[in-house]
Enzyme design. Structure first.
Site, PDB file in Angstrom:
ATOM      1  N   GLU A 100       1.842  -0.230  -4.896  1.00 55.08           N
ATOM      2  CA  GLU A 100       0.911   0.796  -5.377  1.00 55.08           C
ATOM      3  C   GLU A 100       1.741   2.054  -5.608  1.00 55.08           C
ATOM      4  O   GLU A 100       2.142   2.727  -4.678  1.00 55.08           O
ATOM      5  CB  GLU A 100      -0.168   1.050  -4.315  1.00 55.08           C
ATOM      6  N   ASP A 160       0.837  -1.198   0.000  1.00 53.03           N
ATOM      7  CA  ASP A 160       0.000   0.000   0.000  1.00 53.03           C
ATOM      8  C   ASP A 160       0.875   1.251   0.000  1.00 53.03           C
ATOM      9  O   ASP A 160       1.881   1.317   0.708  1.00 53.03           O
ATOM     10  CB  ASP A 160      -0.857  -0.036   1.276  1.00 53.03           C
TER      11      ASP A 160
END
Ligand code: BGC
Length: 528
Positions: free
Chosen positions: A267, A209
């Site tokens: 990401e 993330d």
């Protein structure tokens, strides 16, 4: 540069948003046992790997992206034993399992953050996060002007143990998600422990993330605030993509390398290709999410540019391209394409079906978001159903991401469509999804699910999909056509308003029936 062949280089990942996938215990929220029960469906679909959005312990201020214990499963989703069962059952079906990893921040309920609040300014407990004194005579102004991605300032002022207004801490996302201080070695040591904990249990890798976050610029200077939309990348945004992030990725990679065959996908919302490529150098991430295809409008040249750019972004470092049309943070493609000028939901679905053929024709790793294979649209939820922190933080100006997170319809003709035994699902399900259930679509030869299954099967079995490069060839206006250089699969997309003639060759699959041998508007076809 050549690298050895790995399973993930042309794999199809399927993102499970666990809250919304399948609820085995009737509390209205999906769980791990629910996913395990549905593995037969995923095997039938033909995916190679799962990416589970966070299932670790969390107070759920951001639905799991606020982690209070990264090495245990939240009771809402089950137990570590349930994850073990999911992994072993998935592996027996040749499906790998990857988890979300959230290294940029923790929950404000993480024991470290609680200790930081209880400790004094300047203490080692505070040094794991980013605490600063405020500006202004009494420190009442935030330390800099950074906004939070979710709205409002990125700083929150704490009350010190003696009851006086105290320091401020940084949270790029919600206040319940304090940013970690990655200059503190304890932070990496703990992440390494987390990596090993799950890798030792057989997890096949991680989606990382905010992988372009973590490192912060020295002195935390003010930024130029041009815009602050959720996860829209702007390479001049001081809050993200600081050069120090690469040392962190190299440390993560050194742990991953102890476990051959495991994978990381970051990401990475970075627009500049050279800077994007830095993340997927051979000693950093294995893969980086490239969001250009998801950002492209329904326009042949826009789509062509997105494809070219995504390939170019990894070329300089010999990396593998990644493709995605949607995830839990963006509007579903059926709705995106269906709300462009002159379009409708029906047209949106036709275009989404066309785009899955474009995506699956490309060389590299594909990420599907649960429900896209059913052609689900976004749902317009009533105000009182909204749960995304963005809704509150933006002062009710941004509706947030709940519309793409509505539970999956499995069977039957009314909510909760087999997702749960309670109709009281965590987000309400629409009344008009009876035709979009997995059960209905499995039986329907013209359904989106059938199209996905056929496309995935062809991609896996046909020799035409060989080769890491594509070449474009002449196409009518508002259309595009490319060919895999190795296997010579052709993919044609018609984004014009009229049917177009197809080049010669055997039609392997089309997203809509051909009309007198021509490819209709809003459709794509594969040719051998
Ligand atoms: C995730 C979001 C999350 C945010 C903060 C992301 O980019 O995909 O869902 O809200 O990080 O963790």
């Amino acid at each position: 540069m050549t690298r050895s062949t790995q399973w993930w280089q042309d794999a199809i990942f399927y993102q499970v948003y666990p809250r919304s996938f399948s609820d085995s215990n009737g509390d209205g929220v999906g769980d791990l046992a629910g996913i395990t029960e549905r593995l037969g469906y995923l095997e039938l679909l033909g995916v190679d790997a799962l990416w589970l959005s966070p299932v670790t312990v969390s107070p759920m201020a951001d639905h799991g992206y606020d982690v209070a214990d990264p090495r245990d499963i939240d009771p809402l989703f089950g137990t570590v034993g349930d994850l073990d069962a999911l992994i072993s059952e998935a592996h027996s079906r040749d499906i790998r399992v990857t988890m979300d990893l959230v290294p940029n921040h923790t929950s404000n309920q993480h024991p470290w953050f609680r200790a930081a609040l209880a400790a004094a300014p300047g203490s080692p407990e505070r040094a794991r996060y980013i605490f600063r004194d405020g500006r202004g005579p009494d420190g009442a102004e935030p330390p800099n002007n950074w906004p939070s991605v979710f709205g409002g300032p990125a700083w929150h002022r704490v009350t010190e143990a003696d009851g006086t207004p105290g320091q401020w801490y940084l949270h790029l996302f919600a206040p319940e998600q304090p940013d970690l201080n990655w200059e503190n070695d304890e932070v990496f040591a703990d992440l390494a422990k987390t990596l090993r904990f799950w890798l030792d249990r057989g997890v096949d890798g991680f989606r990382i993330d905010v992988a372009h976050g973590m490192a912060k610029p020295a002195g935390l200077p003010d930024m130029d605030i041009t815009h602050n939309e959720l996860l829209i990348n702007d390479d001049d945004d001081l809050r993200f993509n600081n050069p120090g992030v690469h040392a962190i990725h190299r440390r993560i990679r050194s742990v991953m390398d102890e476990y051959p065959g495991r994978v990381t996908v970051g990401e990475v919302w970075v627009r500049d290709n050279e800077r994007f490529a830095e993340y997927v150098r051979p000693d950093e991430l294995h893969l980086g999410f490239n969001f250009r295809l998801a950002e492209a409008h329904w326009d042949a040249s826009d789509i062509q540019e997105a494809v070219d750019n995504s390939l170019l972004a990894v070329e300089s470092v010999g990396g593998v391209a990644t493709w995605t049309l949607s995830n839990h943070d963006v509007e579903r493609e059926v709705t995106r394409y269906g709300t462009e000028a002159g379009a409708s939901r029906e047209v949106g679905l036709r275009r989404a079906r066309a785009m899955i053929l474009v995506e699956l024709a490309l060389p590299g790793t594909v990420f599907l978001y649960n429900g896209s294979e059913l052609g689900l649209p976004n749902v317009d939820l009533p105000d009182d159903a909204l749960q995304d922190p963005v809704w509150e933080r933006s002062g009710h100006t941004e509706r947030g991401r709940d519309g793409c997170r509505v539970p999956i319809p499995w069977e039957g003709s009314a909510p909760p469509y087999g997702f749960s035994t309670t109709p009281d699902t965590w987000l309400p399900m629409p009344d008009d999804w009876a035709d979009l259930t997995a059960e209905a679509e499995l039986e329907d030869l013209d359904s989106t699910l059938t199209l996905y299954r056929e496309a995935i099967e062809l991609r896996k079995t046909r020799p035409e999909f060989a080769g890491a490069a594509i070449e474009w060839y002449g196409a009518p206006p508002e259309c595009l056509a490319f060919r895999r250089v190795g296997g010579r699969l052709s993919c044609v997309l018609n984004a014009s308003a009229e049917p177009v003639a197809l080049p010669g060759g055997e039609v392997l699959l089309s997203s809509a029936p051909l009309i007198d041998g021509k490819l209709p508007a809003d459709a794509a076809a594969w040719l051998a």
